[in-house]
Design a protein around this motif. Structure first.
Motif, PDB file in Angstrom:
ATOM      1  N   ILE A  42     -14.284  -4.270-122.109  1.00 54.36           N
ATOM      2  CA  ILE A  42     -15.365  -3.750-122.933  1.00 54.36           C
ATOM      3  C   ILE A  42     -16.036  -4.943-123.597  1.00 54.36           C
ATOM      4  N   LEU A  43     -17.344  -5.089-123.352  1.00 57.62           N
ATOM      5  CA  LEU A  43     -18.088  -6.263-123.809  1.00 57.62           C
ATOM      6  C   LEU A  43     -19.271  -5.843-124.668  1.00 57.62           C
ATOM      7  N   GLY A  44     -19.606  -6.676-125.643  1.00 54.60           N
ATOM      8  CA  GLY A  44     -20.758  -6.418-126.498  1.00 54.60           C
ATOM      9  C   GLY A  44     -21.987  -7.157-126.000  1.00 54.60           C
ATOM     10  N   ARG A  45     -23.126  -6.475-126.044  1.00 51.67           N
ATOM     11  CA  ARG A  45     -24.396  -7.103-125.704  1.00 51.67           C
ATOM     12  C   ARG A  45     -24.870  -7.969-126.871  1.00 51.67           C
ATOM     13  N   ARG A  46     -25.188  -9.229-126.572  1.00 53.85           N
ATOM     14  CA  ARG A  46     -25.612 -10.134-127.641  1.00 53.85           C
ATOM     15  C   ARG A  46     -26.805 -10.988-127.218  1.00 53.85           C
ATOM     16  N   HIS A  47     -27.627 -10.451-126.322  1.00 55.81           N
ATOM     17  CA  HIS A  47     -28.772 -11.209-125.847  1.00 55.81           C
ATOM     18  C   HIS A  47     -30.041 -10.909-126.627  1.00 55.81           C
ATOM     19  N   PRO A  86     -19.171 -20.197-118.002  1.00 56.70           N
ATOM     20  CA  PRO A  86     -20.092 -19.665-119.027  1.00 56.70           C
ATOM     21  C   PRO A  86     -20.821 -18.396-118.594  1.00 56.70           C
ATOM     22  N   TRP A  87     -20.324 -17.666-117.606  1.00 57.38           N
ATOM     23  CA  TRP A  87     -21.109 -16.622-116.954  1.00 57.38           C
ATOM     24  C   TRP A  87     -21.270 -15.353-117.771  1.00 57.38           C
ATOM     25  N   PHE A  88     -20.469 -15.174-118.820  1.00 57.19           N
ATOM     26  CA  PHE A  88     -20.616 -13.972-119.648  1.00 57.19           C
ATOM     27  C   PHE A  88     -20.940 -14.318-121.104  1.00 57.19           C
ATOM     28  N   GLU A  89     -21.442 -15.522-121.311  1.00 55.16           N
ATOM     29  CA  GLU A  89     -21.985 -15.877-122.619  1.00 55.16           C
ATOM     30  C   GLU A  89     -23.309 -15.124-122.816  1.00 55.16           C
ATOM     31  N   PRO A  90     -23.774 -14.973-124.100  1.00 55.51           N
ATOM     32  CA  PRO A  90     -24.966 -14.155-124.354  1.00 55.51           C
ATOM     33  C   PRO A  90     -26.182 -14.499-123.500  1.00 55.51           C
ATOM     34  N   ARG A  91     -26.435 -15.788-123.258  1.00 50.66           N
ATOM     35  CA  ARG A  91     -27.655 -16.158-122.528  1.00 50.66           C
ATOM     36  C   ARG A  91     -27.520 -16.030-121.014  1.00 50.66           C
ATOM     37  N   THR A  92     -26.301 -15.913-120.523  1.00 53.29           N
ATOM     38  CA  THR A  92     -26.098 -15.868-119.072  1.00 53.29           C
ATOM     39  C   THR A  92     -25.468 -14.570-118.577  1.00 53.29           C
ATOM     40  N   ALA A  93     -25.058 -13.695-119.489  1.00 52.31           N
ATOM     41  CA  ALA A  93     -24.366 -12.467-119.087  1.00 52.31           C
ATOM     42  C   ALA A  93     -25.261 -11.592-118.211  1.00 52.31           C
ATOM     43  N   PRO A  94     -24.717 -10.971-117.170  1.00 55.12           N
ATOM     44  CA  PRO A  94     -25.514 -10.122-116.274  1.00 55.12           C
ATOM     45  C   PRO A  94     -26.032  -8.883-116.999  1.00 55.12           C
ATOM     46  N   LEU A  95     -27.279  -8.531-116.742  1.00 55.44           N
ATOM     47  CA  LEU A  95     -27.888  -7.365-117.361  1.00 55.44           C
ATOM     48  C   LEU A  95     -27.842  -6.137-116.458  1.00 55.44           C
ATOM     49  N   SER A  96     -27.382  -6.304-115.234  1.00 53.72           N
ATOM     50  CA  SER A  96     -27.281  -5.181-114.303  1.00 53.72           C
ATOM     51  C   SER A  96     -26.090  -5.417-113.383  1.00 53.72           C
ATOM     52  N   ILE A  97     -25.618  -4.346-112.754  1.00 53.65           N
ATOM     53  CA  ILE A  97     -24.496  -4.457-111.833  1.00 53.65           C
ATOM     54  C   ILE A  97     -24.886  -5.291-110.617  1.00 53.65           C
ATOM     55  N   GLU A  98     -26.175  -5.290-110.263  1.00 51.88           N
ATOM     56  CA  GLU A  98     -26.636  -6.112-109.151  1.00 51.88           C
ATOM     57  C   GLU A  98     -26.493  -7.598-109.460  1.00 51.88           C
ATOM     58  N   SER A  99     -26.643  -7.953-110.749  1.00 50.72           N
ATOM     59  CA  SER A  99     -26.463  -9.349-111.155  1.00 50.72           C
ATOM     60  C   SER A  99     -25.018  -9.797-110.982  1.00 50.72           C
ATOM     61  N   VAL A 100     -24.080  -8.875-111.143  1.00 49.17           N
ATOM     62  CA  VAL A 100     -22.671  -9.207-110.925  1.00 49.17           C
ATOM     63  C   VAL A 100     -22.430  -9.515-109.452  1.00 49.17           C
ATOM     64  N   LEU A 116      -8.264 -10.451-111.970  1.00 49.41           N
ATOM     65  CA  LEU A 116      -8.210  -9.482-113.069  1.00 49.41           C
ATOM     66  C   LEU A 116      -8.121  -8.045-112.574  1.00 49.41           C
ATOM     67  N   ASP A 117      -8.578  -7.783-111.348  1.00 46.99           N
ATOM     68  CA  ASP A 117      -8.511  -6.449-110.735  1.00 46.99           C
ATOM     69  C   ASP A 117      -9.182  -5.383-111.607  1.00 46.99           C
ATOM     70  N   LEU A 118     -10.422  -5.643-111.990  1.00 47.28           N
ATOM     71  CA  LEU A 118     -11.170  -4.728-112.842  1.00 47.28           C
ATOM     72  C   LEU A 118     -11.571  -3.458-112.102  1.00 47.28           C
ATOM     73  N   GLN A 119     -11.392  -2.321-112.759  1.00 42.76           N
ATOM     74  CA  GLN A 119     -11.931  -1.067-112.238  1.00 42.76           C
ATOM     75  C   GLN A 119     -13.306  -0.768-112.864  1.00 42.76           C
ATOM     76  N   TYR A 120     -13.413  -1.001-114.195  1.00 42.06           N
ATOM     77  CA  TYR A 120     -14.654  -0.714-114.890  1.00 42.06           C
ATOM     78  C   TYR A 120     -14.990  -1.835-115.869  1.00 42.06           C
ATOM     79  N   MET A 121     -16.284  -2.139-115.974  1.00 42.84           N
ATOM     80  CA  MET A 121     -16.810  -3.016-117.009  1.00 42.84           C
ATOM     81  C   MET A 121     -17.733  -2.155-117.865  1.00 42.84           C
ATOM     82  N   ILE A 122     -17.498  -2.168-119.174  1.00 39.27           N
ATOM     83  CA  ILE A 122     -18.264  -1.320-120.085  1.00 39.27           C
ATOM     84  C   ILE A 122     -19.001  -2.213-121.078  1.00 39.27           C
ATOM     85  N   TRP A 123     -20.304  -2.073-121.113  1.00 44.26           N
ATOM     86  CA  TRP A 123     -21.146  -2.836-122.037  1.00 44.26           C
ATOM     87  C   TRP A 123     -21.511  -1.954-123.226  1.00 44.26           C
ATOM     88  N   ILE A 124     -21.340  -2.493-124.439  1.00 41.22           N
ATOM     89  CA  ILE A 124     -21.726  -1.790-125.656  1.00 41.22           C
ATOM     90  C   ILE A 124     -22.907  -2.530-126.275  1.00 41.22           C
TER      91      ILE A 124
END
Length: 219
Positions: A42-47, A86-100, A116-124
């Motif tokens: 679970i990640l916070g949006r900070r852009h 640095p791929w999930f820092e505020p200025r570089t974090a993906p804004l869409s699943i296509e960016s991932v 990490l074997d992620l099933q879901y990424m949740i942006w708040i």
């Protein structure tokens, strides 16, 4: 949409802080019986230039999900961001699943996400802020001691939206939002007594419960 109000009563002053919450949910592809045992982050949006989603709110949501279903492993936000710097820092974090998907073209990122074997990424995305305030308070020191007299009140509003990405099929599968508002009070007769409306805590409870219902096999 759900609406409810939580009123806190302070016995000593008979004053309460009331919180009103609205929760909206739009899901496209919910798990049939929950995700079972699995890993999410679970990640916070900070852009945004004018605010950051509070890290303590992200921790609160993660704790709510972890306590609600022990089969779900929640990677701490700071740990995840540091491990993929640095791929999930505020200025570089993906804004869409296509960016991932584009990030996955980098071997170092693909290897780490695979590990990490992620099933879901949740942006708040969102924040809590104070709004209107009124009243006045006077404090002073006299021959008999110090004290304050007066009354103050202020409003607080929270608005958050959760966007759920399914890593299994590379798609956005749902959005949920919670808006809460409340009024806090500060009466003072010698000693100020703050009566705080738990606006952000109510938003965490509301949004966390919706996410848990979506993800949990025990819901």
């Amino acid at each position: 949409m759900m609406r409810f109000c939580v009123c806190l009563i302070a016995v000593t002053s008979l004053l309460g802080g009331c919180v009103t919450a609205n929760v909206d949910e739009m899901t496209f592809d919910a798990p049939v019986a929950g995700m079972g045992e699995g890993t999410i982050v679970i990640l916070g949006r900070r852009h945004a230039p004018d605010y950051d989603t509070e890290p303590d709110f992200i921790d609160c949501i993660g704790g709510h999900v972890s306590r609600g279903d022990t089969g779900i492993s929640v990677i701490p936000e700071r740990q995840f961001i540091d491990s993929l710097y640095p791929w999930f820092e505020p200025r570089t974090a993906p804004l869409s699943i296509e960016s991932v998907d584009r990030l996955m073209a980098l071997p170092s990122v693909a290897d780490k996400l695979g590990e990490l074997d992620l099933q879901y990424m949740i942006w708040i995305d969102g924040r809590t802020e104070d709004t209107n305030s009124s009243g006045s308070m006077t404090c002073g020191v006299g021959p008999t001691g110090a004290g304050c007299f007066g009354f103050g009140t202020w409003g607080t509003e929270s608005e958050y939206e959760a966007t759920i990405w399914n890593f299994g099929d590379g798609s956005e599968v749902g959005r949920m939002s919670a808006q809460t508002s409340g009024q806090s009070y500060m009466p003072a007769v010698v000693v100020p007594i703050p009566i705080i409306a738990p606006v952000q805590d109510t938003a965490c409870e509301s949004l966390g419960s919706q996410l848990l219902q979506y993800l949990s096999a025990e819901s």
